[in-house]
Scaffold this active site. Structure first.
Site, PDB file in Angstrom:
ATOM      1  N   SER A 135      29.817  65.242  -2.551  1.00 58.46           N
ATOM      2  CA  SER A 135      28.593  64.863  -1.841  1.00 58.46           C
ATOM      3  C   SER A 135      28.766  64.929  -0.332  1.00 58.46           C
ATOM      4  CB  SER A 135      28.168  63.446  -2.253  1.00 58.46           C
ATOM      5  OG  SER A 135      27.861  63.397  -3.628  1.00 58.46           O
ATOM      6  N   ASN A 151      39.533  58.140  -8.518  1.00 57.28           N
ATOM      7  CA  ASN A 151      38.696  59.149  -7.863  1.00 57.28           C
ATOM      8  C   ASN A 151      39.054  59.348  -6.399  1.00 57.28           C
ATOM      9  OD1 ASN A 151      37.190  60.023 -10.003  1.00 57.28           O
ATOM     10  ND2 ASN A 151      35.299  59.018  -9.393  1.00 57.28           N
ATOM     11  N   ALA A 168      33.021  64.074  -7.171  1.00 55.94           N
ATOM     12  CA  ALA A 168      32.212  62.868  -7.024  1.00 55.94           C
ATOM     13  C   ALA A 168      31.787  62.697  -5.554  1.00 55.94           C
ATOM     14  CB  ALA A 168      33.008  61.662  -7.536  1.00 55.94           C
ATOM     15  N   ASP A 186      30.256  57.414 -16.395  1.00 52.23           N
ATOM     16  CA  ASP A 186      31.486  57.622 -15.639  1.00 52.23           C
ATOM     17  C   ASP A 186      32.057  56.316 -15.096  1.00 52.23           C
ATOM     18  OD1 ASP A 186      31.302  60.290 -16.163  1.00 52.23           O
ATOM     19  OD2 ASP A 186      30.570  60.859 -14.184  1.00 52.23           O
TER      20      ASP A 186
END
Length: 266
Positions: free
Chosen positions: A171, A125, A167, A55
Site C-alpha cells: 500500500s 508481516n 500488505a 488474515d
C-alpha cells in the site's frame, strides 16, 4: 543454495485437528460444523491447526504458535484472506495432507521509549514507524551499524518480511517479495526529504537501527504487526532465524502463485 523458506510437505499423517475461529458468526458456525464432522483434539495433540477467519486471525494464530512446530492451515471466513485457503468443508484431512507448509521467520523489534524503557516484540508481516502528530517524523537510518541516511523526513517507514510485502508495504508502494527470497523491504511512507528516496531492499540478515530525531517535538510510534509502542526514541529490527512458524497452502494455489498474481494485478 536452497532457501530455508522453501515449501515443505505436510506431516506424514494428518488425523488430528485443532480448530481456532474468529469471533464472527460465519467463522463460529463453520467451526461448529467442522468439529462435528472431523472431531477435535487439543492444540498439543494436533497434527495441524486449522484457522477459520481472515488474515488477522491467521497472524494471531501464527504469533500464538510461533516456535511450536505446529503447521497452520487457514480457511477464509473473513474478508481479504490472502493468507487463507478457499473454504470448503469436504475432504479436509486430504486437503491438509496434500498442502505445502512454508516456514516463516519473524522480525524481532527492540524499542527504547522516551522514559528509557526497553521493549521487545515480534512481527510476521512488518515493523512500522509512524508519526503521532501533525509534525512529520525525522529519522536517522543505520544498517549493520553504519549510518546510511542521516535524515529522513516522512510520515513513517516500514520494514517488511516477504510474508508482509503484499500488505501495508504494498500500500505504501513498496516492492512485492517472493516468499522464499532472503530479503527485507525498507519502504518510506510519504517521504518529504529526500523526496526521491523510494526505499531499499536489504538482505534478511541485516540489522536496521532507526533513531528518532527530535522525539519530543516530533513523537513517533512503533508497531510490530498489532502491538504498538508509543513515544519511541530508537528502534532496532532484525529477522530472528532461530524462531519458525509454518503456514500451509493448497498446492494448486500456493504462496508463490498468490504473490505472482499480486505482481501482475492492475
Amino acid at each position: 543454495m536452497p532457501s530455508d523458506k522453501a515449501p515443505r510437505s505436510a506431516p506424514e499423517k494428518v488425523e488430528k485437528l485443532y480448530f481456532v475461529a474468529s469471533d464472527t458468526a460465519e467463522a463460529q458456525e463453520a467451526c461448529t460444523r467442522l468439529v462435528a464432522r472431523y472431531g477435535e483434539v487439543s492444540a498439543e495433540e494436533a497434527d495441524v491447526i486449522v484457522a477459520l477467519g481472515g488474515d488477522g486471525l491467521m497472524l494471531q494464530t501464527l504469533h500464538k504458535f510461533m516456535g511450536a512446530g505446529k503447521p497452520i492451515y487457514g480457511m477464509n471466513r473473513g474478508s481479504v484472506g490472502f493468507l487463507m485457503n478457499e473454504y470448503r468443508e469436504d475432504d479436509l484431512l486430504s486437503r491438509v495432507a496434500e498442502a505445502d507448509a512454508t516456514p516463516i521467520h519473524p522480525l524481532s523489534m527492540d524499542v527504547v521509549d522516551q522514559s528509557g524503557k526497553s521493549s521487545t516484540a515480534q512481527a510476521i508481516n512488518e515493523v512500522s514507524l509512524l508519526r503521532q502528530t501533525s509534525q512529520a517524523a525525522r529519522l536517522r537510518i543505520s544498517i549493520d551499524g553504519r549510518v546510511r541516511l542521516e535524515e529522513l523526513i516522512c510520515d513513517g517507514i516500514i520494514i517488511s518480511t516477504p510474508a508482509g510485502s503484499t500488505a501495508y508495504n504494498l500500500s505504501a508502494h513498496g516492492p512485492i517479495l517472493p516468499i522464499s527470497s532472503p530479503l527485507l523491504a525498507l519502504t518510506p511512507i510519504s517521504a518529504f526529504r529526500p523526496r526521491r528516496w523510494r526505499g531499499a531492499l536489504l538482505p534478511n540478515h541485516a540489522r536496521v537501527d532507526i533513531d528518532i530525531l527530535e522525539p519530543e517535538k516530533r513523537p513517533v510510534s512503533a508497531s510490530a504487526d498489532h502491538r504498538e509502542i508509543r513515544d519511541v526514541t530508537r528502534v532496532s529490527v532484525h529477522e530472528d532465524g532461530s524462531v519458525e512458524g509454518l503456514i500451509m497452502f493448497d498446492r494448486e494455489h500456493g504462496w508463490d502463485e498468490r504473490i505472482l498474481t499480486e505482481m501482475f494485478r492492475y
